[in-house]
Write a protein that holds these residues in place. Sequence first.
Motif, mmCIF file in Angstrom:
data_model
loop_
_atom_site.group_PDB
_atom_site.id
_atom_site.type_symbol
_atom_site.label_atom_id
_atom_site.label_comp_id
_atom_site.label_asym_id
_atom_site.label_seq_id
_atom_site.Cartn_x
_atom_site.Cartn_y
_atom_site.Cartn_z
ATOM 1 N N TYR A 133 0.759 -1.312 -0.141
ATOM 2 C CA TYR A 133 0.004 0.146 0.057
ATOM 3 C C TYR A 133 0.817 1.438 -0.033
ATOM 4 O O TYR A 133 0.729 1.944 -0.670
ATOM 5 C CB TYR A 133 -1.071 -0.098 1.190
ATOM 6 C CG TYR A 133 -1.952 1.027 1.020
ATOM 7 C CD1 TYR A 133 -3.141 0.870 0.329
ATOM 8 C CD2 TYR A 133 -1.889 2.215 1.721
ATOM 9 C CE1 TYR A 133 -4.085 1.918 0.291
ATOM 10 C CE2 TYR A 133 -2.578 3.350 1.743
ATOM 11 C CZ TYR A 133 -3.822 2.951 0.975
ATOM 12 O OH TYR A 133 -4.635 3.909 0.651
ATOM 13 N N TRP A 145 0.971 1.584 -4.308
ATOM 14 C CA TRP A 145 -0.516 2.215 -4.620
ATOM 15 C C TRP A 145 -0.487 3.607 -4.108
ATOM 16 O O TRP A 145 -1.201 4.515 -4.729
ATOM 17 C CB TRP A 145 -1.616 1.332 -3.623
ATOM 18 C CG TRP A 145 -1.534 -0.309 -3.666
ATOM 19 C CD1 TRP A 145 -1.357 -0.924 -2.724
ATOM 20 C CD2 TRP A 145 -1.097 -1.058 -4.870
ATOM 21 N NE1 TRP A 145 -1.348 -2.399 -3.013
ATOM 22 C CE2 TRP A 145 -1.059 -2.444 -4.303
ATOM 23 C CE3 TRP A 145 -0.937 -0.740 -6.414
ATOM 24 C CZ2 TRP A 145 -0.881 -3.328 -5.235
ATOM 25 C CZ3 TRP A 145 -0.696 -1.816 -7.050
ATOM 26 C CH2 TRP A 145 -0.607 -3.290 -6.480
ATOM 27 N N ASN A 146 0.037 4.045 -3.214
ATOM 28 C CA ASN A 146 0.081 5.287 -2.714
ATOM 29 C C ASN A 146 0.962 6.268 -3.442
ATOM 30 O O ASN A 146 1.428 7.422 -3.159
ATOM 31 C CB ASN A 146 0.158 5.666 -1.248
ATOM 32 C CG ASN A 146 -1.097 5.881 -0.526
ATOM 33 O OD1 ASN A 146 -1.985 5.970 -1.163
ATOM 34 N ND2 ASN A 146 -1.223 5.896 0.908
ATOM 35 N N ASN A 201 2.524 8.412 -5.759
ATOM 36 C CA ASN A 201 2.284 9.373 -6.769
ATOM 37 C C ASN A 201 3.326 9.495 -8.336
ATOM 38 O O ASN A 201 2.712 9.826 -9.078
ATOM 39 C CB ASN A 201 2.261 10.821 -6.541
ATOM 40 C CG ASN A 201 0.945 10.664 -5.302
ATOM 41 O OD1 ASN A 201 -0.132 10.040 -5.597
ATOM 42 N ND2 ASN A 201 0.916 11.704 -4.672
ATOM 43 N N THR A 211 -8.740 1.352 -5.282
ATOM 44 C CA THR A 211 -7.668 2.231 -4.732
ATOM 45 C C THR A 211 -6.801 2.484 -5.585
ATOM 46 O O THR A 211 -5.984 3.695 -5.534
ATOM 47 C CB THR A 211 -7.310 0.933 -3.671
ATOM 48 O OG1 THR A 211 -8.496 0.777 -2.767
ATOM 49 C CG2 THR A 211 -6.016 1.797 -2.743
ATOM 50 N N ASN A 249 -7.628 5.426 -7.429
ATOM 51 C CA ASN A 249 -8.190 6.576 -6.566
ATOM 52 C C ASN A 249 -9.531 6.815 -6.912
ATOM 53 O O ASN A 249 -10.000 8.181 -6.938
ATOM 54 C CB ASN A 249 -7.242 7.707 -6.572
ATOM 55 C CG ASN A 249 -7.284 8.614 -5.483
ATOM 56 O OD1 ASN A 249 -7.706 8.099 -4.286
ATOM 57 N ND2 ASN A 249 -6.684 9.650 -5.773
#
Length: 141
Positions: free
Chosen positions: A20, A24-25, A27, A73, A76
Amino acid sequence: MERSTKKLTKGWPAAFSRLYGRVWNNNNLKKDTKVSVYKAVVLTTLLYGAESWVTYRHHLRPLERFHQRCLRTIFNIRWSDFVANTEVLESAEVTSIEAMVLKVQLPWAGHISRMENHRLPKIVLYGELSSGHRNIEAPQK
């Protein structure tokens, strides 16, 4: 590890939750890269051994829910955005979990059907009960 993080890493969502913060987070990673990592790590973990599963609708529903939650997720997408599940799958260029399971089960079924009749997997797949009955209000045998 914090107590809240431990809850996330139990069971099959662990492959997703452990990436995560890193993937996934992040940028700096493109969404295509994130989807590729998702396919390579999470989906292979989730669908391990799927060719031998006996799948029912109530088994596929939580898997499909997890699949959608992961993709939303990655992209987003919030629940308030009102994006259809089919649109999420199309934007990720991924099929549904049901289609993936059927895709891996079909070659296995073909392999079994081409076996000789005396082989145990074919006997089990095509076998029927020679005797027995179902009592009223009892589960099917």
